[in-house]
Design an enzyme around this catalytic site. Structure first.
Site: not given
Length: 220
Positions: A142, A160
């Protein structure tokens, strides 16, 4: 931070994209200008910002980077930790990320980050290096995606909690638990990009649409 209470539907995504398209494209243009500037110090600053945002808020990352900016290239771990007190939830751990990653990157490429990143012909391998290199601390898939997007690379999804929650509400995924492996990250990313193509929104723009839909702002 003002939250957006818009219902997460495909029609609302299209509407919000149309309403915020200019601001979103301007933000992506700002990211591209960082990479085009050729400043390795700026690329390093953005990487540290992503060390700070992992598991924390973008606002905390911004406040933290402002506090340590004069120390980024040569500050010691105790100096960085002291500067982060009151700015970041984990001043000691994140200051170690900075110092240890900086030492590795100096040895690996002389901190010439632009040259190192552009040495990869394959976008997937570029992100794999950031996420899997043990010498670089605090960048999973991420945050590696976040970093690459923030310095102007396209084609990476930042999965996210806000984006995952939207995907769940849209029925694209069955749970909003963050992908814990490379294969799961890539599979979820593909679902997001497939969805973007179906509704006719550029994938990089859609990522910001989803994030702003949940947070009410277009941030970093």
């Amino acid at each position: 931070m003002k939250r957006n209470n818009a219902e997460v539907t495909f029609e609302n995504l299209k509407r919000i994209h149309a309403e915020r398209q200019d601001a979103i494209r301007a933000r992506l243009g700002e990211f591209a200008s960082i990479r085009e500037s050729g400043s390795d110090a700026r690329l390093w600053e953005e990487m540290v910002f992503c060390f700070f945002t992992g598991g924390c808020s973008a606002r905390m990352g911004i406040n933290s980077i402002e506090a340590v900016r004069p120390l980024l290239l040569s500050g010691s771990q105790p100096e960085l930790a002291a500067a982060l007190v009151g700015k970041h939830r984990y001043p000691n751990a994140r200051s170690r990320y900075v110092v240890e990653s900086r030492a590795f990157l100096k040895a690996d490429c002389g901190l010439r980050l632009r040259e190192r990143l552009e040495s990869f012909d394959c976008p997937t391998e570029r992100r794999d290096w950031l996420a899997r290199e043990k010498g670089i601390k605090g960048l999973g898939y991420k945050e590696a995606s976040h970093y690459l997007r923030n310095i102007g690379y396209r084609g990476y999804a930042i999965l996210d909690k806000h984006v995952l929650r939207c995907m769940l509400e849209l029925g694209v995924i069955d749970e909003d638990k963050p992908p814990s492996t490379r294969s799961r990250y890539l599979a979820t990313e593909k679902l997001l990009f497939d969805m973007a193509r179906r509704i006719g929104i550029d994938p990089d723009e859609l990522d910001l649409v989803l994030w702003s839909l949940k947070t009410g702002v277009i941030l970093k």
